[in-house]
Every structure is written in structure tokens, then in C-alpha cells.
Design an enzyme around this catalytic site. Structure first.
Site, short mmCIF file in Angstrom:
data_model
loop_
_atom_site.label_atom_id
_atom_site.label_comp_id
_atom_site.label_asym_id
_atom_site.label_seq_id
_atom_site.Cartn_x
_atom_site.Cartn_y
_atom_site.Cartn_z
N THR A 1 -17.89 62.58 -40.30
CA THR A 1 -16.36 63.01 -40.79
C THR A 1 -16.15 62.56 -41.94
OG1 THR A 1 -15.88 62.94 -38.26
CG2 THR A 1 -14.01 62.90 -40.04
N HIS B 1 -14.36 54.83 -40.20
CA HIS B 1 -13.60 54.82 -39.11
C HIS B 1 -14.27 54.15 -37.78
CE1 HIS B 1 -15.69 58.86 -38.99
NE2 HIS B 1 -15.34 58.54 -37.90
N GLU B 2 -15.51 53.98 -37.94
CA GLU B 2 -16.26 53.53 -36.98
C GLU B 2 -16.45 51.95 -36.92
OE1 GLU B 2 -20.02 55.21 -36.03
OE2 GLU B 2 -19.13 57.22 -35.52
N CYS C 1 0.66 59.41 -23.79
CA CYS C 1 0.05 58.31 -23.47
C CYS C 1 0.52 58.02 -21.87
CB CYS C 1 0.61 56.96 -24.12
SG CYS C 1 -0.15 56.82 -25.69
N CYS D 1 -2.22 60.52 -28.26
CA CYS D 1 -1.14 59.71 -28.61
C CYS D 1 -0.40 60.36 -29.86
CB CYS D 1 -1.57 58.33 -28.80
SG CYS D 1 -0.20 57.20 -29.50
N1 LIG Z 1 -14.20 66.03 -30.84
C1 LIG Z 1 -14.36 64.87 -31.49
O1 LIG Z 1 -13.30 64.08 -31.30
C2 LIG Z 1 -15.43 64.49 -32.45
C3 LIG Z 1 -15.54 63.01 -32.97
C4 LIG Z 1 -16.97 62.99 -33.49
C5 LIG Z 1 -17.73 64.09 -33.93
N2 LIG Z 1 -17.39 65.49 -33.38
C6 LIG Z 1 -18.18 66.72 -34.16
O2 LIG Z 1 -19.19 66.62 -33.03
C7 LIG Z 1 -20.07 67.25 -33.76
C8 LIG Z 1 -21.46 66.59 -33.41
O3 LIG Z 1 -21.39 65.31 -33.93
P1 LIG Z 1 -22.77 64.44 -34.28
O4 LIG Z 1 -22.39 63.14 -34.94
O5 LIG Z 1 -23.54 64.11 -33.19
O6 LIG Z 1 -23.63 65.50 -35.21
P2 LIG Z 1 -25.08 65.52 -35.46
O7 LIG Z 1 -25.33 66.14 -37.07
O8 LIG Z 1 -25.82 64.23 -35.70
O9 LIG Z 1 -25.78 66.44 -34.59
C9 LIG Z 1 -25.66 67.81 -34.29
C10 LIG Z 1 -27.09 68.13 -33.64
O10 LIG Z 1 -27.05 69.64 -33.59
C11 LIG Z 1 -28.14 70.08 -33.40
N3 LIG Z 1 -28.46 71.58 -33.61
C12 LIG Z 1 -27.74 72.24 -34.86
N4 LIG Z 1 -28.04 73.52 -34.71
C13 LIG Z 1 -28.19 73.70 -33.30
C14 LIG Z 1 -28.46 74.76 -32.44
N5 LIG Z 1 -28.26 76.07 -33.11
N6 LIG Z 1 -28.82 74.62 -31.27
C15 LIG Z 1 -28.85 73.42 -30.61
N7 LIG Z 1 -28.81 72.14 -31.85
C16 LIG Z 1 -28.44 72.52 -32.93
C17 LIG Z 1 -28.71 69.22 -34.82
O11 LIG Z 1 -30.32 69.35 -34.69
C18 LIG Z 1 -28.27 67.82 -34.45
O12 LIG Z 1 -29.20 67.18 -33.82
C19 LIG Z 1 -19.77 67.59 -35.07
O13 LIG Z 1 -19.28 68.98 -35.12
C20 LIG Z 1 -18.84 66.38 -35.47
O14 LIG Z 1 -17.76 66.69 -36.49
C21 LIG Z 1 -16.19 65.37 -32.78
ZN LIG Z 2 -16.73 59.74 -36.69
ZN LIG Z 3 1.15 57.22 -27.54
#
Ligand SMILES: NC(=O)c1ccc[n+]([C@@H]2O[C@H](COP(=O)([O-])OP(=O)(O)OC[C@H]3O[C@@H](n4cnc5c(N)ncnc54)[C@H](O)[C@@H]3O)[C@@H](O)[C@H]2O)c1
Ligand SMILES: [Zn+2]
Ligand SMILES: [Zn+2]
Length: 368
Positions: free
Chosen positions: A42, A62-63, A98, A106
């Protein structure tokens, strides 16, 4: 006070580590001295300019994990010396969301946080008199940060900061997707698409819930190996044929729970298709690109598959992040293999390069 921070000056350009001014915490705010901070997608996404809601100049990050240095007026939730994990998703404990067990979203400070402001609509960060904004309400690529007390989770002082930092975002997102959002049942079959920090967290969360079979799908052999370490019983190479392979592995039925952690909408569709008829639940954790949509054949839903989404794994952060960290300290969650590089703040852009090269799962910045 003056401190060093990594500032996003201009989209698409490297972050610039420089001295900025940080004002004292006001009411309900806290000054935190950072000890460690993970480098997450992000941050890179915002720095690239691809996020249309991004803003600059801003201090990214943010981490974070750090120590409470000073509490502002009226602060009751933390005290000086506490070790804390920063929460981009706060928990005020009082808003409608919450108070409901159904969501962690929240609403207390959302509007101002989205603008890069602290809850009172102002900033504590400046540089030569010019305002600098607080990214995600956290701004942890810095020696210090000022944050609202409702956005800090007090964790065990025994937790090493480098290993606690990933709980601020990706790791809790994956764990929570399995534990809170899907509420994986013991004995079930789970499929996790993506073996980054979020996907590996979902593998670990499924294991902690007692899943019998956990299939992880990724494109990288190294990452699939890490998935085995987190509890995957089977691994598969991703691609157009993977749904068929999953159906074959599950007697033609599909999985009780699937998780999407790649951010690719085609993979999201696969997660729905690989979920079991009757009750299969597909949980989306990946963040898709702007304007992209998820394509689902309605018949899949009529025949009992369900789709859910999960932000920060449905975690109510102040309650749950300390519990996750405790489970890590008890040996239930193996964080060590997820931390690949330790960098200084000056090397923050190197953290982005390592991420782009998929070199390791998490680079963590440490402060001395
Ligand atoms: N929902 C939330 O609150 C939240 C929080 C943090 C991150 N995210 C999102 O979660 C997702 C994953 O984050 P991350 O840090 O683990 O990312 P990352 O890029 O480290 O991991 C993604 C993985 O997906 C794999 N990949 C790509 N294409 C693929 C396919 N076709 N089939 C199978 N695997 C495939 C990649 O090889 C990689 O290992 C991102 O979209 C990120 O933005 C969401
Ligand atoms: Zn993050
Ligand atoms: Zn709240």
C-alpha cells in the site's frame, strides 16, 4: 521536535528521507517512538501515484511498532512506556460499528484520516512551515509519530518489534480473514490464493482454526514452500487450470472456504468458482485496481456459494492484535520466515525494490 522521516514529495519519485517537524500530541493523541516498521504494498502503491485518493507531501508507512513516549491530555487507553502496534484501522469502541460484533470498520475518524489529517482536522507534521500529511493516520516511516489513542494496540513488551510490526497490516489481515470473516470450522478444506504476507496469514489462520486440508496457490515455488511452513497441506501452481485441479482434489465439489490474497480480479473469480456448492464461502482480501470488477456467474451463488470481503481481516485492532501477538509469543504463529530483510530508514526505497523483485515476504525498517 525535529526528526527524520521518509517523505513522499512527488508521485512516481523515490521517497526522500529528511528532517521534518513533529508537534506535540494534543488531546486524545499520543507520541510514539518507532522501533520497527514493515514496508507494505500500500505504501508503494500510494508512492507510485496509482491510488487516485493519494496525497503529497506525506510521510508514508503504516506497519509500525514502537514505544509510547508521551500521552496527550485525557489519554486513558495507553501509558508511557507501553509497546504498541499502529492501527490504520482504529477501534474507538463507541461508534455504531465498534459496538456491533459484525464489523471492524470503525467510523470515528474515517473522513479526516482519508484526507491525511488527525481527527481534529489538522496535522502535526510540517517542514519549513509547510504542512505534511499523515498517511493512513499512521506515518510510521519516521523516528516518531503522533497518533490518536484509539489507533494504538498495546502489545506484550516481550514481543520483538521487528516481528510485531507485520501484525499492523498484512499478517493480521490474513489471520483475521480466516478467523473472523470466514470463521473457518475445524475439519474443513480451505484454499488460499496468493502466498504473500496476507495469503500466508490466511494459511496460518486456517491452521489455527483446525482446518484439515489447506491448499495454497501461488506462482512462485519459494512462496509455496513458505506456505507449507505455515500449515499448507497441499500446494498448486496458479493459472487458468487451477480451479479444475482444486475440484479434482475435492471429489468434484470444491472447498468449504477459499481466500483471495492476490488483488487480481481473475483470481477472485477463481476463488468463487473453487468454493463448494451448498455452503462454500469465498473471502476477498486482495485489493483490486481502480475500476476493476469481479465477474461471477449468478448460478454459482444460487447454488449456495457465498462471497465475503475482509478489511484488515475483520480485526477490531485494539482487542485482537494483542491476542495475535500473544499467540505468536506462545509459538502458534511462526513470524520468523516472513521477515526477509532489516533495513535502515535511509534504505526505504530499497524496501520497495525488494518488494517489486518479490525478494522475501517483508522488509522491516528498524530504528536505533
Ligand atoms: N483487505 C485488506 O485490509 C488488505 C490489507 C493488506 C493488503 N491487502 C491486499 O492483499 C493483497 C495481497 O497482499 P500481499 O502483501 O500478500 O501481496 P504480495 O504481492 O506479497 O502477494 C501476492 C501473491 O499473489 C501471487 N499471485 C499473483 N498472481 C497469482 C495467480 N494468478 N494465482 C495465484 N497467485 C498469484 C504472487 O505470486 C504473490 O505471491 C494485495 O492486493 C494487497 O493490496 C489487503
Ligand atoms: Zn499494509
Ligand atoms: Zn468506532
Amino acid at each position: 521536535m525535529r526528526m527524520r522521516a521518509a517523505v513522499l514529495e512527488e508521485f512516481g519519485r523515490p521517497l526522500e528521507v529528511q528532517e521534518v517537524e513533529l508537534a506535540e500530541p494534543r488531546a486524545a493523541e499520543v507520541l510514539v517512538r518507532l522501533e520497527a516498521c514493515g514496508v507494505c504494498h500500500t505504501d508503494m502503491y500510494t508512492a507510485s501515484g496509482a491510488d487516485p485518493s493519494g496525497y503529497a507531501p506525506a510521510v508514508l508507512g503504516h506497519e509500525g511498532c514502537g514505544i509510547v513516549e508521551r500521552a496527550g491530555e485525557g489519554v486513558t487507553l495507553v501509558k508511557e512506556g507501553d509497546r504498541v502496534v499502529t492501527l490504520f484501522s482504529p477501534q474507538c469502541g463507541e461508534c455504531e460499528h465498534c459496538l456491533s460484533p459484525k464489523t471492524n470498520l470503525c467510523t470515528a475518524i474515517r473522513a479526516e484520516q482519508n484526507l491525511g489529517h488527525l481527527p481534529d482536522g489538522t496535522v502535526r507534521l510540517t517542514r519549513g512551515g509547510e504542512e505534511v500529511r499523515h498517511f493512513m493516520g499512521t506515518s510510521t516511516f519516521a523516528e516518531y509519530t503522533v497518533m490518536p489513542e484509539i489507533a494504538l494496540a498495546v502489545i506484550s513488551p516481550d514481543a520483538p518489534p521487528t516481528h510485531a510490526a507485520p501484525f499492523a497490516c498484512g499478517l493480521s489481515t490474513g489471520l483475521g480473514a480466516a478467523i473472523n470473516t470466514a470463521k473457518v470450522e475445524a475439519g474443513s478444506t480451505c484454499v488460499v490464493f496468493g502466498a504473500g504476507l496476507v495469503g500466508l496469514g490466511a494459511v496460518a489462520g486456517s491452521r489455527l482454526q483446525g482446518a484439515e486440508r489447506i491448499v495454497c496457490v501461488d506462482l512462485s515455488d519459494d512462496r509455496l514452500e513458505l506456505a507449507r511452513g505455515q500449515g499448507a497441506t497441499d500446494v498448486l501452481k496458479g493459472g487458468p487450470d487451477v480451479v479444475e485441479a482444486i475440484l479434482e482434489m475435492t471429489g468434484g465439489m470444491g472447498a468449504d472456504y477459499t481466500f483471495e490474497a492476490t488483488g487480481n480480479v481473475k483470481v477472485m473469480a477463481q476463488a468463487v468458482e473453487a468454493a463448494r456448492m451448498g455452503w462454500g464461502l469465498a473471502t476477498m482480501a486482495g485489493v483490486a485496481g481502480k475500476g476493476e470488477t469481479l465477474d461471477v456467474v449468478p448460478r454459482l451463488l444460487i447454488t449456495g456459494r457465498r462471497v465475503a470481503g475482509s478489511s484488515f481481516g475483520g480485526c477490531k485492532g485494539r482487542d485482537q492484535v494483542p491476542q495475535f501477538v500473544e499467540r505468536y509469543l506462545q509459538g502458534e504463529i511462526d513470524v520468523e520466515p516472513l521477515i526477509s530483510h532489516e533495513l535502515g530508514l535511509d534504505e526505504v526505497n530499497r524496501g520497495f525494490e525488494l518488494m517489486e523483485a518479490q525478494d522475501g515476504i517483508r522488509s522491516v525498517i528498524t530504528f536505533d
